[in-house]
Scaffold this active site. Structure first.
Site, PDB file in Angstrom:
ATOM      1  N   GLU A   1      -5.609   8.278   3.472  1.00  0.00           N
ATOM      2  CA  GLU A   1      -4.749   8.299   2.284  1.00  0.00           C
ATOM      3  C   GLU A   1      -5.487   8.718   1.002  1.00  0.00           C
ATOM      4  OE1 GLU A   1      -0.994   5.787   2.439  1.00  0.00           O
ATOM      5  OE2 GLU A   1      -2.594   4.322   2.729  1.00  0.00           O
TER       6      GLU A   1
ATOM      7  N   HIS B   1       5.147  -0.469   2.516  1.00  0.00           N
ATOM      8  CA  HIS B   1       3.768  -0.029   2.672  1.00  0.00           C
ATOM      9  C   HIS B   1       2.811  -0.721   1.710  1.00  0.00           C
ATOM     10  CE1 HIS B   1       0.891   3.688   2.148  1.00  0.00           C
ATOM     11  NE2 HIS B   1       0.252   2.597   2.494  1.00  0.00           N
TER      12      HIS B   1
ATOM     13  N   HIS C   1      -2.350  -2.797  -0.034  1.00  0.00           N
ATOM     14  CA  HIS C   1      -1.172  -3.320   0.656  1.00  0.00           C
ATOM     15  C   HIS C   1      -0.996  -4.791   0.286  1.00  0.00           C
ATOM     16  CE1 HIS C   1      -2.444  -0.205   3.970  1.00  0.00           C
ATOM     17  NE2 HIS C   1      -1.984   0.377   2.887  1.00  0.00           N
TER      18      HIS C   1
ATOM     19  N   HIS D   1      -5.368   1.776  -4.482  1.00  0.00           N
ATOM     20  CA  HIS D   1      -4.248   1.699  -3.534  1.00  0.00           C
ATOM     21  C   HIS D   1      -4.466   0.476  -2.652  1.00  0.00           C
ATOM     22  CE1 HIS D   1      -1.278   2.423  -0.536  1.00  0.00           C
ATOM     23  NE2 HIS D   1      -2.197   2.542   0.419  1.00  0.00           N
TER      24      HIS D   1
END
Ligand code: MN
Length: 244
Positions: free
Chosen positions: A76, A165, A97, A95
């Site tokens: 990613e 996500h 989760h 980023h």
């Protein structure tokens, strides 16, 4: 220490903080724009944030291709490069989760700042749904096209969720991006609790603007020293302890 070595150290500290504060588990990553070449960025190779050392940091072009490095990058990585391409003001991207925000990405209840420390989230925290443009996918941002579509959804904001996500935040420094990632999850958890009790009184747009201007008073992206030192100490890395 050169700028680049110093930024690599900060990326290691940031990775350990994000793991220790339970924003990242085995997954998630933080990047910083290259200090000399704005068309490149620094990001760890594909390894859990808790385990990152300065030797793991690799240099990538904004299109996600590696600069002279054949180690495995994060799938990613496109999140980071496309956001930095779309937003010249962005120096760092996180980023994750983190669990607190997930319910807000799969329901029609938006995250709204409700605590002064969460004013950095800005007026809107949009939700990006991979399915809107790309249909059924594994939900991961695995191409520049998906990254660019996500960057468009974030617009000029500070944070956006990815349906089913996780979430991504941007900052004008590594310290600001870490702060925003931590307080995005804090806000989500408190909002879910408060909504059980009754009608929630959120920060007003005017309050959010005042909070953001106070934090940016010194220089854009600065004003996060206290949380940085505190979280680093809790994670057992820098600024006083050796950085792995
Ligand atoms: Mn992800």
């Amino acid at each position: 220490m050169s700028d680049i070595e110093s930024l690599k150290n900060d990326l290691v500290i940031a990775s350990r903080i994000l793991a220790n504060e339970e924003i990242c588990d085995a997954f998630g990553h933080i990047s910083v724009r290259h200090p000399v070449d704005p068309d490149r960025f620094l990001l760890a190779r594909a390894v859990a944030p808790e385990l990152v050392t300065s030797d793991d940091i690799i240099e990538l072009n904004l299109d996600g291709s590696a600069v002279c490095d054949d180690r495995k990058p994060f799938l990613e990585r496109f999140i980071h490069g496309t956001l930095m391409a779309a937003r010249p003001d962005v120096q760092s991207v996180v980023h994750s989760h983190s669990r607190g925000v997930i319910p807000f990405g799969i329901t029609d209840t938006p995250i709204r700042p409700l605590l002064h420390s969460c004013g950095v989230l800005g007026h809107d925290v949009p939700v990006w749904d991979a399915g809107d443009v790309f249909g059924d996918t594994n939900l991961l941002i695995s191409s520049n096209d998906m990254g660019a579509d996500f960057a468009a959804r974030l617009g000029n904001g500070r944070a956006a969720l990815m349906r089913g996500h996780g979430s991504t935040v941007v900052g004008r420094s590594i310290q600001e991006a870490v702060y925003t990632a931590v307080y995005l999850d804090v806000n989500a958890q408190l909002q879910a609790e408060a909504m059980q009790l009754g009608k929630v009184k959120y920060l007003t747009d005017g309050e959010i603007d005042l909070i953001q201007s106070r934090l940016g008073d010194a220089k854009p992206g600065e004003g996060y020293d206290r949380t940085w030192q505190y979280w680093a100490r809790r994670a057992g890395v820098g600024p006083d302890a050796p950085v792995p």
